[in-house]
Design a protein around this motif. Structure first.
Motif, PDB file in Angstrom:
ATOM      1  N   UNK A  20       0.830  -1.208   0.000  1.00  0.00           N
ATOM      2  CA  UNK A  20       0.000   0.000   0.000  1.00  0.00           C
ATOM      3  C   UNK A  20       0.862   1.254   0.000  1.00  0.00           C
ATOM      4  N   UNK A  21       2.150   1.092   0.297  1.00  0.00           N
ATOM      5  CA  UNK A  21       3.108   2.192   0.282  1.00  0.00           C
ATOM      6  C   UNK A  21       3.868   2.109  -1.036  1.00  0.00           C
ATOM      7  N   UNK A  22       3.545   3.031  -1.955  1.00  0.00           N
ATOM      8  CA  UNK A  22       4.155   2.997  -3.283  1.00  0.00           C
ATOM      9  C   UNK A  22       5.676   3.052  -3.234  1.00  0.00           C
ATOM     10  N   UNK A  23       6.231   3.837  -2.320  1.00  0.00           N
ATOM     11  CA  UNK A  23       7.688   3.949  -2.257  1.00  0.00           C
ATOM     12  C   UNK A  23       8.320   2.644  -1.779  1.00  0.00           C
ATOM     13  N   UNK A  24       7.666   1.942  -0.855  1.00  0.00           N
ATOM     14  CA  UNK A  24       8.188   0.659  -0.387  1.00  0.00           C
ATOM     15  C   UNK A  24       8.105  -0.386  -1.498  1.00  0.00           C
ATOM     16  N   UNK A  25       6.995  -0.419  -2.192  1.00  0.00           N
ATOM     17  CA  UNK A  25       6.846  -1.366  -3.303  1.00  0.00           C
ATOM     18  C   UNK A  25       7.862  -1.069  -4.396  1.00  0.00           C
ATOM     19  N   UNK A  26       8.083   0.195  -4.689  1.00  0.00           N
ATOM     20  CA  UNK A  26       9.069   0.581  -5.698  1.00  0.00           C
ATOM     21  C   UNK A  26      10.485   0.215  -5.257  1.00  0.00           C
ATOM     22  N   UNK A  27      10.773   0.431  -3.974  1.00  0.00           N
ATOM     23  CA  UNK A  27      12.089   0.077  -3.446  1.00  0.00           C
ATOM     24  C   UNK A  27      12.345  -1.418  -3.652  1.00  0.00           C
ATOM     25  N   UNK A  28      11.402  -2.249  -3.218  1.00  0.00           N
ATOM     26  CA  UNK A  28      11.610  -3.693  -3.326  1.00  0.00           C
ATOM     27  C   UNK A  28      11.595  -4.164  -4.770  1.00  0.00           C
ATOM     28  N   UNK A  29      10.800  -3.534  -5.614  1.00  0.00           N
ATOM     29  CA  UNK A  29      10.809  -3.875  -7.035  1.00  0.00           C
ATOM     30  C   UNK A  29      12.190  -3.595  -7.621  1.00  0.00           C
ATOM     31  N   UNK A  30      12.747  -2.448  -7.295  1.00  0.00           N
ATOM     32  CA  UNK A  30      14.082  -2.092  -7.766  1.00  0.00           C
ATOM     33  C   UNK A  30      15.125  -3.053  -7.205  1.00  0.00           C
ATOM     34  N   UNK A  31      15.014  -3.325  -5.938  1.00  0.00           N
ATOM     35  CA  UNK A  31      15.983  -4.202  -5.259  1.00  0.00           C
ATOM     36  C   UNK A  31      15.953  -5.620  -5.824  1.00  0.00           C
ATOM     37  N   UNK A  33      14.713  -6.384  -8.822  1.00  0.00           N
ATOM     38  CA  UNK A  33      14.734  -6.298 -10.289  1.00  0.00           C
ATOM     39  C   UNK A  33      13.482  -6.888 -10.935  1.00  0.00           C
ATOM     40  N   UNK A  34      12.341  -6.507 -10.382  1.00  0.00           N
ATOM     41  CA  UNK A  34      11.036  -6.887 -10.930  1.00  0.00           C
ATOM     42  C   UNK A  34      10.157  -5.643 -10.933  1.00  0.00           C
ATOM     43  N   UNK A  35       8.966  -5.733 -11.493  1.00  0.00           N
ATOM     44  CA  UNK A  35       8.052  -4.593 -11.505  1.00  0.00           C
ATOM     45  C   UNK A  35       7.289  -4.509 -10.176  1.00  0.00           C
ATOM     46  N   UNK A  36       6.785  -3.326  -9.842  1.00  0.00           N
ATOM     47  CA  UNK A  36       5.943  -3.203  -8.649  1.00  0.00           C
ATOM     48  C   UNK A  36       4.716  -4.126  -8.727  1.00  0.00           C
ATOM     49  N   UNK A  37       4.217  -4.356  -9.940  1.00  0.00           N
ATOM     50  CA  UNK A  37       3.075  -5.265 -10.105  1.00  0.00           C
ATOM     51  C   UNK A  37       3.457  -6.699  -9.728  1.00  0.00           C
ATOM     52  N   UNK A  38       4.677  -7.104 -10.090  1.00  0.00           N
ATOM     53  CA  UNK A  38       5.137  -8.445  -9.715  1.00  0.00           C
ATOM     54  C   UNK A  38       5.298  -8.563  -8.200  1.00  0.00           C
ATOM     55  N   UNK A  39       5.748  -7.485  -7.567  1.00  0.00           N
ATOM     56  CA  UNK A  39       5.841  -7.474  -6.098  1.00  0.00           C
ATOM     57  C   UNK A  39       4.454  -7.652  -5.499  1.00  0.00           C
ATOM     58  N   UNK A  40       3.488  -6.880  -5.991  1.00  0.00           N
ATOM     59  CA  UNK A  40       2.124  -6.968  -5.465  1.00  0.00           C
ATOM     60  C   UNK A  40       1.557  -8.370  -5.658  1.00  0.00           C
ATOM     61  N   UNK A  41       1.799  -8.965  -6.815  1.00  0.00           N
ATOM     62  CA  UNK A  41       1.300 -10.320  -7.084  1.00  0.00           C
ATOM     63  C   UNK A  41       1.950 -11.327  -6.127  1.00  0.00           C
ATOM     64  N   UNK A  42       3.256 -11.213  -5.951  1.00  0.00           N
ATOM     65  CA  UNK A  42       3.957 -12.131  -5.054  1.00  0.00           C
ATOM     66  C   UNK A  42       3.446 -11.988  -3.622  1.00  0.00           C
ATOM     67  N   UNK A  43       3.250 -10.755  -3.170  1.00  0.00           N
ATOM     68  CA  UNK A  43       2.737 -10.529  -1.812  1.00  0.00           C
ATOM     69  C   UNK A  43       1.335 -11.121  -1.666  1.00  0.00           C
TER      70      UNK A  43
END
Length: 59
Positions: A20-31, A33-43
């Motif tokens: 729900x925190x865009x900056x946290x999702x973006x951080x982990x996506x960058x870290x 090397x996936x998209x924020x959408x892939x992070x959300x799907x994995x979570x």
């Protein structure tokens, strides 16, 4: 919060991913090397644990 501020903070990121925190999702996506959408799907599949998300994504 920016990626730079997370990287420069003494405490570092939380051991869970708050999608729900865009900056946290973006951080982990960058870290990871996936998209924020892939992070959300994995979570949504394995929960917010960074370790579980890493395993799910094969990182």
């Amino acid at each position: 919060m920016t990626v730079a501020s997370v990287l420069s903070s003494n405490t570092g990121p939380a051991p869970v991913i708050d999608t729900k925190d865009d900056s946290a999702a973006s951080y982990w996506a960058s870290r990871l090397k996936v998209s924020p959408e892939e992070i959300a799907h994995a979570v949504s599949k394995v929960g917010p644990s960074v370790a579980a998300v890493r395993r799910y994504l094969g990182k």
